[in-house]
Motif scaffolding. Structure first.
Motif, PDB file in Angstrom:
ATOM      1  N   GLN A 278       0.755  -1.467   0.150  1.00  0.00           N
ATOM      2  CA  GLN A 278       0.215   0.264  -0.622  1.00  0.00           C
ATOM      3  C   GLN A 278       0.772   1.145  -0.209  1.00  0.00           C
ATOM      4  O   GLN A 278       0.229   2.288  -0.389  1.00  0.00           O
ATOM      5  CB  GLN A 278      -0.614  -0.138   1.331  1.00  0.00           C
ATOM      6  N   LEU A 279       1.920   1.169   0.652  1.00  0.00           N
ATOM      7  CA  LEU A 279       3.244   2.585   1.007  1.00  0.00           C
ATOM      8  C   LEU A 279       3.347   2.657  -0.455  1.00  0.00           C
ATOM      9  O   LEU A 279       3.597   3.998  -1.188  1.00  0.00           O
ATOM     10  CB  LEU A 279       4.022   2.431   1.898  1.00  0.00           C
ATOM     11  N   ARG A 280       3.157   1.393  -1.234  1.00  0.00           N
ATOM     12  CA  ARG A 280       4.110   1.699  -2.352  1.00  0.00           C
ATOM     13  C   ARG A 280       3.639   2.418  -3.483  1.00  0.00           C
ATOM     14  O   ARG A 280       3.693   2.870  -4.455  1.00  0.00           O
ATOM     15  CB  ARG A 280       5.114   0.711  -2.827  1.00  0.00           C
ATOM     16  N   GLN A 281       2.378   2.136  -3.616  1.00  0.00           N
ATOM     17  CA  GLN A 281       1.152   2.121  -4.448  1.00  0.00           C
ATOM     18  C   GLN A 281       0.606   3.309  -4.094  1.00  0.00           C
ATOM     19  O   GLN A 281       0.591   4.211  -5.585  1.00  0.00           O
ATOM     20  CB  GLN A 281      -0.549   1.690  -4.450  1.00  0.00           C
ATOM     21  N   ILE A 282       1.031   4.457  -2.598  1.00  0.00           N
ATOM     22  CA  ILE A 282       0.352   5.315  -2.736  1.00  0.00           C
ATOM     23  C   ILE A 282       1.950   6.268  -3.243  1.00  0.00           C
ATOM     24  O   ILE A 282       1.169   7.304  -3.208  1.00  0.00           O
ATOM     25  CB  ILE A 282       0.479   5.905  -1.380  1.00  0.00           C
ATOM     26  N   CYS A 283       2.791   5.953  -3.038  1.00  0.00           N
ATOM     27  CA  CYS A 283       3.609   6.850  -3.794  1.00  0.00           C
ATOM     28  C   CYS A 283       3.926   6.750  -5.170  1.00  0.00           C
ATOM     29  O   CYS A 283       4.586   7.680  -5.537  1.00  0.00           O
ATOM     30  CB  CYS A 283       5.515   6.622  -2.619  1.00  0.00           C
ATOM     31  N   ARG A 284       3.744   5.470  -4.986  1.00  0.00           N
ATOM     32  CA  ARG A 284       4.201   5.608  -6.981  1.00  0.00           C
ATOM     33  C   ARG A 284       3.436   6.908  -7.475  1.00  0.00           C
ATOM     34  O   ARG A 284       3.633   7.450  -8.593  1.00  0.00           O
ATOM     35  CB  ARG A 284       3.777   3.393  -7.547  1.00  0.00           C
ATOM     36  N   THR A 285       2.328   6.374  -7.123  1.00  0.00           N
ATOM     37  CA  THR A 285       0.574   7.051  -7.889  1.00  0.00           C
ATOM     38  C   THR A 285       0.743   8.239  -7.840  1.00  0.00           C
ATOM     39  O   THR A 285       0.618   8.882  -8.537  1.00  0.00           O
ATOM     40  CB  THR A 285      -0.593   6.625  -7.021  1.00  0.00           C
ATOM     41  N   SER A 286       1.397   9.113  -6.821  1.00  0.00           N
ATOM     42  CA  SER A 286       1.304   9.942  -6.293  1.00  0.00           C
ATOM     43  C   SER A 286       2.595  11.482  -6.291  1.00  0.00           C
ATOM     44  O   SER A 286       2.741  12.387  -6.922  1.00  0.00           O
ATOM     45  CB  SER A 286       1.040  10.978  -5.150  1.00  0.00           C
ATOM     46  N   GLY A 287       3.653  10.674  -6.090  1.00  0.00           N
ATOM     47  CA  GLY A 287       5.217  10.714  -6.604  1.00  0.00           C
ATOM     48  C   GLY A 287       5.761  11.129  -5.228  1.00  0.00           C
ATOM     49  O   GLY A 287       6.399  12.202  -5.077  1.00  0.00           O
ATOM     50  N   VAL A 288       4.724  11.379  -4.129  1.00  0.00           N
ATOM     51  CA  VAL A 288       5.327  11.959  -3.013  1.00  0.00           C
ATOM     52  C   VAL A 288       6.294  11.288  -2.084  1.00  0.00           C
ATOM     53  O   VAL A 288       6.101   9.393  -2.778  1.00  0.00           O
ATOM     54  CB  VAL A 288       3.959  11.393  -1.866  1.00  0.00           C
ATOM     55  N   LYS A 289       6.997  11.201  -1.147  1.00  0.00           N
ATOM     56  CA  LYS A 289       7.614  10.658  -0.696  1.00  0.00           C
ATOM     57  C   LYS A 289       7.581  10.452   1.047  1.00  0.00           C
ATOM     58  O   LYS A 289       7.691  11.851   1.156  1.00  0.00           O
ATOM     59  CB  LYS A 289       9.322  10.879  -1.278  1.00  0.00           C
ATOM     60  N   VAL A 290       8.111   9.594   1.685  1.00  0.00           N
ATOM     61  CA  VAL A 290       7.413   9.625   3.154  1.00  0.00           C
ATOM     62  C   VAL A 290       9.392   9.628   4.200  1.00  0.00           C
ATOM     63  O   VAL A 290      10.535   9.085   4.036  1.00  0.00           O
ATOM     64  CB  VAL A 290       6.952   8.775   3.242  1.00  0.00           C
ATOM     65  N   SER A 291       9.030   9.967   5.232  1.00  0.00           N
ATOM     66  CA  SER A 291      10.496   9.467   5.940  1.00  0.00           C
ATOM     67  C   SER A 291       9.981   9.179   7.545  1.00  0.00           C
ATOM     68  O   SER A 291       8.683   9.421   8.235  1.00  0.00           O
ATOM     69  CB  SER A 291      10.837  11.018   5.847  1.00  0.00           C
ATOM     70  N   PHE A 292      10.714   7.991   8.396  1.00  0.00           N
ATOM     71  CA  PHE A 292      10.882   7.368   9.307  1.00  0.00           C
ATOM     72  C   PHE A 292      11.852   8.213  10.706  1.00  0.00           C
ATOM     73  O   PHE A 292      12.444   9.242  10.175  1.00  0.00           O
ATOM     74  CB  PHE A 292      11.525   5.947   8.693  1.00  0.00           C
ATOM     75  N   ASN A 293      11.306   7.697  11.462  1.00  0.00           N
ATOM     76  CA  ASN A 293      11.761   8.478  12.862  1.00  0.00           C
ATOM     77  C   ASN A 293      12.996   8.617  12.770  1.00  0.00           C
ATOM     78  O   ASN A 293      13.962   9.350  13.026  1.00  0.00           O
ATOM     79  CB  ASN A 293      11.199   8.095  13.619  1.00  0.00           C
ATOM     80  N   THR A 294      13.905   7.501  12.564  1.00  0.00           N
ATOM     81  CA  THR A 294      15.239   7.424  12.583  1.00  0.00           C
ATOM     82  C   THR A 294      15.598   6.230  11.715  1.00  0.00           C
ATOM     83  O   THR A 294      14.764   5.803  10.997  1.00  0.00           O
ATOM     84  CB  THR A 294      15.637   6.262  13.705  1.00  0.00           C
ATOM     85  N   GLU A 295      17.007   6.107  11.326  1.00  0.00           N
ATOM     86  CA  GLU A 295      17.310   5.872  10.162  1.00  0.00           C
ATOM     87  C   GLU A 295      17.525   3.953  10.165  1.00  0.00           C
ATOM     88  O   GLU A 295      17.194   3.322   9.894  1.00  0.00           O
ATOM     89  CB  GLU A 295      19.119   5.954   9.992  1.00  0.00           C
ATOM     90  N   ASN A 296      17.220   3.541  11.430  1.00  0.00           N
ATOM     91  CA  ASN A 296      17.543   2.604  11.945  1.00  0.00           C
ATOM     92  C   ASN A 296      16.473   1.606  11.691  1.00  0.00           C
ATOM     93  O   ASN A 296      15.983   0.587  11.107  1.00  0.00           O
ATOM     94  CB  ASN A 296      17.920   1.945  13.535  1.00  0.00           C
ATOM     95  N   MET A 297      15.285   2.712  11.995  1.00  0.00           N
ATOM     96  CA  MET A 297      13.667   1.934  11.556  1.00  0.00           C
ATOM     97  C   MET A 297      13.450   2.042   9.547  1.00  0.00           C
ATOM     98  O   MET A 297      12.728   1.203   9.624  1.00  0.00           O
ATOM     99  CB  MET A 297      13.113   3.349  12.781  1.00  0.00           C
ATOM    100  N   ARG A 298      14.042   3.067   9.841  1.00  0.00           N
ATOM    101  CA  ARG A 298      13.760   2.740   8.226  1.00  0.00           C
ATOM    102  C   ARG A 298      14.418   2.320   7.592  1.00  0.00           C
ATOM    103  O   ARG A 298      14.106   1.077   6.164  1.00  0.00           O
ATOM    104  CB  ARG A 298      14.558   4.083   6.709  1.00  0.00           C
TER     105      ARG A 298
END
Length: 455
Positions: A278-298
């Protein structure tokens, strides 16, 4: 008798009797009694006369001195050492030290025994009065203090002796260093001697000091070297279906989904496959990007996504090239997802390569375990998973991930066992991927199709 008469008798030697008679006659003849100054003068004169006689006697009997030049020329320097006496004194000294130390040790042991008996009754509790008493003798406290000081002193002495011994060992063994062996990828993984330990260390230090300023230029902010290349399966560009309408709503949905993923992970739950898609679908459709709190979590989320993709290709009963994940193939999915969550391409490719190597290792070990249980079909199914995965994500030849995979399999499987797995892999997957499997198993294929172990 007048004074002239007394002076007449002075030059003659006087005895005590004669001297007394002359003094008596002088007193009787003198009209007025006078003090005996003459007597004192007579005694003083005789004392001076005796001292002069002594001086004359000394001067006469003194022997003449030998000249210094002749004495120094005739003088010899000699040392006489009595060996028996020195040996006796040395032996007596050591015997005294031995007896003294023996008595000291006996006294220390006896005091330790007494202290141990005293410490057994160190704490006493009076149940009637409810009083806790802690008492010990003065000798016990003294023994404990001595024991602590001796322990500290012994620690430093042992540490110093070890340091001196290691320095002497390094000094004497510097000329007999063993050769340093490195594995050369250009020669098929063979080990090559590159020098002795001291020369290699010195060369490494010199290289590090010379290239200290160049390291900061070669390494980017994410810790990835500039000279590192992307694998061949990495897509040059990820296709997107960008829509400008309702972009803010897509961004809010993506952020809300990321917060839910983080909360679930913090609660101890794994990332769900549906949430990843679902996250990949939202970002691919709209072109938005997200960020996580920490690099380890990402990075943890990305590794879970890569495992999800590998699981899909491991379970497929058909050709892997025809498998799509929400309309995308595997390389485009992992590359696009890395761009969506802000992971650099080099780092994302490294994570995927490490995951592929780990999956190959687990499949090879599981296949051999099934072979040992006479479950041949299930062992072939495990090898087929490897075949599908390396067709989609082919590992780079002589990569660090493949070297780690080879070392791990060599620790658990013998040469004959690895050759058996290689023959089974060729029978299941064909000859298209046999080079990758041979490198992973630490084998090399000759012209007669005989697989030999790489030393």
């Amino acid at each position: 008798m007048d004074t002239a008469t007394v002076r007449h008798f002075l030059p003659h030697p006087l005895t005590p009797d004669r001297h007394n008679r002359r003094l008596l006659l002088y007193r009787l003849s003198s009209p007025k009694p006078q003090r005996l100054f003459t007597t004192l003068s007579c005694f003083n004169a005789r004392r001076r006369t005796r001292w002069k006689n002594k001086l004359q006697t000394i001067n006469i009997t003194r022997t003449p001195r030998v000249p210094s030049s002749s004495f120094s020329s005739e003088r010899n320097f000699q040392i006489a050492i009595d060996i028996d006496k020195v040996t006796a004194e040395v032996s007596f000294f050591f015997y005294y030290i031995y007896c003294l130390s023996r008595s000291k040790v006996r006294r220390f042991i006896s005091s330790g025994s007494d202290a141990f008996d005293d410490l057994r009754t160190l704490v006493a509790f009076d149940y009637q009065n409810r009083i806790l008493t802690i008492s010990c003798r003065h000798s016990t406290a003294k023994f404990v203090g001595q024991l602590v000081l001796l322990s500290i002193f012994g620690h430093f002495v042992v540490k110093g002796l070890i340091g001196i011994g290691s320095s002497f060992f390094n000094k004497f063994s510097s000329g007999h260093t063993s050769p340093v062996v490195r594995r050369d990828r250009s020669l098929g993984g063979k080990e090559v001697a590159v020098g002795t330990g001291s020369s290699v260390v010195a060369r490494d230090k010199a290289t590090a000091s010379l290239n200290l300023t160049d390291v900061s230029d070669e390494v980017s902010k994410n810790g990835v070297r500039v000279g590192e290349r992307l694998p061949k399966w990495w897509p040059p560009a990820v296709p997107r279906q960008i829509t400008t309408a309702n972009r803010q709503e897509y961004q809010d949905d993506a952020n809300r989904l990321v917060r839910a993923l983080v909360d679930n992970r913090m609660s101890g739950r794994d990332f769900m496959e549906d949430d990843i898609v679902q996250l990949r679908q939202i970002c691919r459709t709209s072109g938005v990007k997200v960020s996580f709190n920490t690099e380890n979590m990402r990075d943890s989320f990305y590794r879970a996504s890569v495992d999800f993709v590998l699981n899909i290709y491991s379970r497929t009963p058909v050709f892997p090239n025809s498998v799509l994940i929400n309309g995308e193939d595997g390389p485009n999915f992992v590359a696009g997802l890395a761009e969506d969550i802000g992971i650099e391409n080099i780092r994302a490719a490294r994570i995927v390569s490490a995951a592929v190597a780990a999956r190959m290792r687990s499949c090879f070990l599981q296949a051999w375990a099934l072979v040992m249980q006479d479950r041949q079909s299930e062992a072939n199914a495990e090898l087929l998973k490897i075949c599908y995965i390396i067709q989609i994500f082919p590992p780079e030849e002589s990569s660090p991930e493949m070297e780690m995979l080879t070392l791990g399999l060599k620790k658990h499987l013998k040469v004959e066992q690895r050759e058996t797995l290689m023959n089974m892999f060729i029978g299941v997957c064909g000859k298209d991927s046999h080079k990758t499997a041979a490198e992973a198993l630490g084998l090399v294929c000759s012209k007669s199709r005989l697989f030999l172990s790489l030393s």
